[in-house]
Motif scaffolding. Structure first.
Motif, PDB file in Angstrom:
ATOM      1  N   LEU A 212       0.849  -1.187   0.000  1.00 12.29           N
ATOM      2  CA  LEU A 212       0.000   0.000   0.000  1.00 12.29           C
ATOM      3  C   LEU A 212       0.884   1.236   0.000  1.00 12.29           C
ATOM      4  O   LEU A 212       0.613   2.214  -0.689  1.00 12.29           O
ATOM      5  CB  LEU A 212      -0.910  -0.032   1.227  1.00 12.29           C
ATOM      6  N   ALA A 213       1.943   1.162   0.783  1.00 10.44           N
ATOM      7  CA  ALA A 213       2.884   2.288   0.829  1.00 10.44           C
ATOM      8  C   ALA A 213       4.177   1.790   1.442  1.00 10.44           C
ATOM      9  O   ALA A 213       4.176   0.863   2.254  1.00 10.44           O
ATOM     10  CB  ALA A 213       2.318   3.422   1.673  1.00 10.44           C
ATOM     11  N   TYR A 214       5.292   2.385   1.029  1.00  9.02           N
ATOM     12  CA  TYR A 214       6.586   1.934   1.522  1.00  9.02           C
ATOM     13  C   TYR A 214       7.499   3.146   1.603  1.00  9.02           C
ATOM     14  O   TYR A 214       7.615   3.915   0.642  1.00  9.02           O
ATOM     15  CB  TYR A 214       7.155   0.892   0.565  1.00  9.02           C
ATOM     16  N   GLY A 215       8.123   3.363   2.728  1.00 11.62           N
ATOM     17  CA  GLY A 215       9.034   4.505   2.823  1.00 11.62           C
ATOM     18  C   GLY A 215       9.344   4.848   4.267  1.00 11.62           C
ATOM     19  O   GLY A 215       9.188   4.010   5.172  1.00 11.62           O
ATOM     20  N   ALA A 216       9.786   6.083   4.476  1.00  7.91           N
ATOM     21  CA  ALA A 216      10.142   6.522   5.824  1.00  7.91           C
ATOM     22  C   ALA A 216       8.880   6.649   6.671  1.00  7.91           C
ATOM     23  O   ALA A 216       7.821   6.982   6.136  1.00  7.91           O
ATOM     24  CB  ALA A 216      10.876   7.864   5.743  1.00  7.91           C
ATOM     25  N   PRO A 217       8.975   6.376   7.973  1.00  9.08           N
ATOM     26  CA  PRO A 217       7.781   6.347   8.811  1.00  9.08           C
ATOM     27  C   PRO A 217       6.972   7.640   8.748  1.00  9.08           C
ATOM     28  O   PRO A 217       5.739   7.585   8.754  1.00  9.08           O
ATOM     29  CB  PRO A 217       8.321   6.099  10.222  1.00  9.08           C
ATOM     30  N   GLU A 218       7.649   8.793   8.642  1.00 10.88           N
ATOM     31  CA  GLU A 218       6.867  10.031   8.653  1.00 10.88           C
ATOM     32  C   GLU A 218       5.977  10.164   7.411  1.00 10.88           C
ATOM     33  O   GLU A 218       4.962  10.855   7.434  1.00 10.88           O
ATOM     34  CB  GLU A 218       7.781  11.256   8.815  1.00 10.88           C
ATOM     35  N   HIS A 219       6.343   9.467   6.340  1.00  9.50           N
ATOM     36  CA  HIS A 219       5.501   9.514   5.143  1.00  9.50           C
ATOM     37  C   HIS A 219       4.434   8.431   5.124  1.00  9.50           C
ATOM     38  O   HIS A 219       3.452   8.532   4.401  1.00  9.50           O
ATOM     39  CB  HIS A 219       6.362   9.376   3.876  1.00  9.50           C
ATOM     40  N   ILE A 220       4.673   7.353   5.846  1.00 10.93           N
ATOM     41  CA  ILE A 220       3.774   6.199   5.766  1.00 10.93           C
ATOM     42  C   ILE A 220       2.754   6.212   6.891  1.00 10.93           C
ATOM     43  O   ILE A 220       1.594   5.854   6.695  1.00 10.93           O
ATOM     44  CB  ILE A 220       4.585   4.889   5.824  1.00 10.93           C
ATOM     45  N   LEU A 221       3.191   6.566   8.098  1.00 12.58           N
ATOM     46  CA  LEU A 221       2.295   6.478   9.244  1.00 12.58           C
ATOM     47  C   LEU A 221       1.426   7.731   9.304  1.00 12.58           C
ATOM     48  O   LEU A 221       1.510   8.541  10.226  1.00 12.58           O
ATOM     49  CB  LEU A 221       3.106   6.293  10.532  1.00 12.58           C
ATOM     50  N   THR A 222       0.580   7.867   8.278  1.00 12.80           N
ATOM     51  CA  THR A 222      -0.315   9.012   8.224  1.00 12.80           C
ATOM     52  C   THR A 222      -1.747   8.532   8.359  1.00 12.80           C
ATOM     53  O   THR A 222      -2.043   7.355   8.117  1.00 12.80           O
ATOM     54  CB  THR A 222      -0.182   9.741   6.871  1.00 12.80           C
ATOM     55  N   GLU A 223      -2.622   9.441   8.726  1.00 10.25           N
ATOM     56  CA  GLU A 223      -4.021   9.042   8.942  1.00 10.25           C
ATOM     57  C   GLU A 223      -4.622   8.425   7.686  1.00 10.25           C
ATOM     58  O   GLU A 223      -5.292   7.401   7.739  1.00 10.25           O
ATOM     59  CB  GLU A 223      -4.829  10.262   9.391  1.00 10.25           C
ATOM     60  N   THR A 224      -4.363   9.024   6.532  1.00  8.20           N
ATOM     61  CA  THR A 224      -4.952   8.535   5.288  1.00  8.20           C
ATOM     62  C   THR A 224      -4.512   7.107   4.994  1.00  8.20           C
ATOM     63  O   THR A 224      -5.345   6.214   4.742  1.00  8.20           O
ATOM     64  CB  THR A 224      -4.512   9.434   4.110  1.00  8.20           C
ATOM     65  N   LEU A 225      -3.195   6.881   5.027  1.00  6.38           N
ATOM     66  CA  LEU A 225      -2.686   5.548   4.655  1.00  6.38           C
ATOM     67  C   LEU A 225      -3.083   4.497   5.688  1.00  6.38           C
ATOM     68  O   LEU A 225      -3.488   3.385   5.330  1.00  6.38           O
ATOM     69  CB  LEU A 225      -1.163   5.599   4.503  1.00  6.38           C
ATOM     70  N   LEU A 226      -2.969   4.818   6.969  1.00  5.33           N
ATOM     71  CA  LEU A 226      -3.323   3.835   8.006  1.00  5.33           C
ATOM     72  C   LEU A 226      -4.810   3.515   7.951  1.00  5.33           C
ATOM     73  O   LEU A 226      -5.212   2.364   8.123  1.00  5.33           O
ATOM     74  CB  LEU A 226      -2.939   4.365   9.391  1.00  5.33           C
ATOM     75  N   THR A 227      -5.613   4.533   7.695  1.00  5.91           N
ATOM     76  CA  THR A 227      -7.051   4.304   7.583  1.00  5.91           C
ATOM     77  C   THR A 227      -7.343   3.347   6.428  1.00  5.91           C
ATOM     78  O   THR A 227      -8.159   2.434   6.549  1.00  5.91           O
ATOM     79  CB  THR A 227      -7.777   5.646   7.357  1.00  5.91           C
TER      80      THR A 227
END
Lengths: 351, 258
Positions: free
Chosen positions: B217-232
């Motif tokens: 779904l997404a791959y990268g540095a935590p600040e870019h991945i652990l966002t509300e949109t992607l986690l949701t």
């Protein structure tokens, strides 16, 4: 304060573990002592020095001087093969039991899990039904023991996934199939001669053991035990399961099949000579675990030594203490269960 | 040092578990795999550790195809730390760690004094030197994880794969294990960790791979991945990222019922 207690714990535990190592290896002397003692026992009383001289005469013929021919025959041709067979069979059953418990991750199995004993039992019963000689009974028992495990293995190859679970299931099925065949043999056997012979054989005993049976039994048991001893540390890893063993760089399926092959040969040889002697493969490894812990590095030599010693003692009871020879399969349970219950009381946290 | 490219794996052909996963693990970093149950995290770990063979795609270890390594060779580079489990037989802590020596010894060999010394040193470096004679099953879950990390160290591998090291552990034990992992990573070891605790990824990950139904779904540095949109999107559930002083500090699902 905490530091002191943990240091004390470490020292005590280290002492326990080195004691266990020494115990495991010194226990290997026990069967040797018991073999010599067992040669003394019997209805006919023989002096200890006569035993020693007779044994020496195997290497230096002149040592036999002054011993009567009867005594020499009794020691070397009757007692010695029987005593050696008892030690070998006991070691084989206990060692393979410990190995099976390790590779099947289950402390409640023995080497009959895949049906070798049931197959051997049927082979012997069939040979007795056909009126075969002692050699034929042994040959049939050995052959059908191997056949049962081979059938279980071939059955398991029909399924590609989870080979060992299917192998276990197949082993149990093939084992009960041969048990039914044995029952059928008994049902059709002549109730006056053949039926008692089959029943007696199925209960296990070393009454008829001669030198003819010993060399093959010894060759299989000693080389098999050597292999089990060599892989004893790998058994620890196998008992964690296939995923971890593979992650540790092993091929668990291949090693398990080698161990199964080795244990099957050993058990088939043991059963062919001694009949069905239950209980040892299941319980001796537990007794060994209570003494030296779960680590197979110590458990394997301890199981081999205890198994040999236990069957020597049981066979001595069978041939000296009681007026008529009681089948070994009966005595192992009658004597062993109280011993194990006593051992269990002493230690509760082993498994 | 460990690269996966376009991995595909299917236990059943009609239902693929992994569909085109790629990732790169650099030395001294911690890579977190996050995603719902059944999204393929464990399968991915099995492909990376060589337990499963991906049906297409390649895994390269130090630039060489993982399939060209023998099992023992592979086990000298990559260690697997399984989920908390109880072995059938109760081995001592030292025996458990000693098993890490398996890929360094011949099939019929038993460990030598040198191997014991390596196992003891490994226990020392996870802070459990005093525990070596204790029965493994009497340790707490966190201590067991540390013992299995020590086994990986005794294995002398530089890459450790951990399958849900935070499962069944209380906060104290999670922290204890993860702090040790972070320290080992700082010493140059690399970790791939599958987890259901995004907060730990927030604290410890250098890279995050967010998975959904076998895909990235997404791959990268935590600040870019652990966002509300992607986690949701990954957890199919409204998720909030709570910030303090401009930094994301906690990931929590939003309460839906009254």
């Amino acid at each position: 304060m905490r530091l002191i207690t943990s240091r004390a714990w470490r020292r005590d535990a280290a002492a326990v573990s080195s004691f266990r190592r020494q115990l495991a290896y010194s226990s290997l002397l026990l069967p040797i002592v018991l073999i010599l003692l067992s040669l003394l026992l019997g209805l006919y009383n023989i002096q200890p020095q006569t035993i020693v001289k007779a044994l020496l005469s195997l290497i230096f013929p002149q040592a036999a001087e002054g011993i009567s021919a009867t005594e020499l025959t009794l020691i070397l041709r009757i007692r010695l093969p029987r005593v050696l067979a008892a030690a070998l069979i006991g070691a084989a059953l206990a060692g393979t039991g410990a190995a099976f418990q390790g590779i099947f991750k289950n402390p409640l199995v023995d080497s009959n899990l895949l049906g070798v004993t049931s197959g051997a039992g049927f082979g012997a019963a069939l040979a007795l039904l056909l009126g075969g000689t002692a050699l034929m009974v042994q040959g049939f028992a050995f052959g059908f023991g191997l056949l049962a495990v081979m059938l279980a293995y071939m059955g398991s190859r029909l399924y590609s996934s989870a080979p060992l679970i299917v192998l276990t299931l197949m082993g149990i099925l093939i084992g009960s199939f041969f048990t039914s065949l044995t029952a059928l043999t008994k049902y059709v056997a002549d109730p006056l001669n053949t039926l008692p012979a089959i029943t007696f054989w199925l209960l296990g005993g070393l009454t008829g053991v001669t030198w003819n049976s010993v060399p093959l039994l010894a060759a299989i048991t000693l080389s098999g035990s050597l292999f089990l001893w060599a892989v004893r540390w790998r058994l620890n890893i196998l008992s964690l399961g296939d995923a971890e063993a593979t992650a540790l760089g092993m091929n668990p399926t291949r090693l398990k099949l080698l161990i199964i092959l080795c244990a099957t040969l050993m058990t088939a040889a043991a059963v062919a000579v001694g009949g069905v002697i239950g209980w040892i493969g299941l319980v001796i490894p537990h007794a060994a675990r209570l003494l030296v812990g779960t680590d197979h590095k110590q458990l394997m030599p301890m199981s081999l030594a205890l198994g040999a010693s236990f069957l020597l003692v049981i066979d001595n009871i069978s041939r000296t203490l009681l007026p008529a020879e009681v089948p070994l399969g009966i005595l192992t349970g009658l004597v062993g269960v109280p011993i194990l219950i006593a051992l269990l009381r002493r230690s509760q946290t082993v498994w | 040092m460990l690269e996966a490219e376009n991995l595909h794996y299917a236990y059943k052909p009609e239902k693929p578990t992994l569909r085109g996963i790629s990732l790169t693990l650099r030395q001294g970093t911690i890579l977190y795999l996050l995603g719902r149950n059944g999204c393929g995290k464990t399968t991915l770990m099995s492909c990376l550790s060589g337990l499963l063979r991906p049906q297409s795609g390649t895994v390269r270890l130090h630039g060489r195809d993982l399939r060209s390594y023998t099992p023992a060779e592979r086990a000298r580079h990559i260690g697997l730390i399984p989920q908390l489990h109880t072995p059938a037989f109760n081995y001592s802590v030292r025996e458990m760690v000693l098993m890490g020596r398996a890929p360094h010894l011949g099939l019929l060999a038993a460990p030598s004094r040198g191997d014991y010394a390596i196992a003891d040193a490994a226990l020392e470096s996870v802070g459990l030197a005093d525990y070596r004679e204790r029965p493994y099953t009497q340790l707490s879950g966190g201590e067991r994880q540390l013992v299995l990390i020590a086994r990986g160290l005794a294995q002398e591998c530089r890459i450790l794969l951990m399958d849900e090291p935070d499962a069944h552990l209380d906060l104290n034990n999670q922290q204890r294990v993860m702090e040790r992992v972070a320290r080992l990573a700082a010493d140059g070891l690399s970790f791939i960790i599958s987890s259901h605790v995004p907060n730990n990824a927030l604290m410890y990950a250098h890279r995050v791979l967010l998975m959904k139904r076998g895909t990235t779904l997404a791959y990268g540095a935590p600040e870019h991945i652990l966002t509300e949109t992607l986690l949701t999107a990954a957890y199919e559930l409204p998720i909030e990222v709570i910030r303090a002083e401009e930094q994301p500090r906690a990931i929590v699902p939003r309460k839906v019922s009254g």
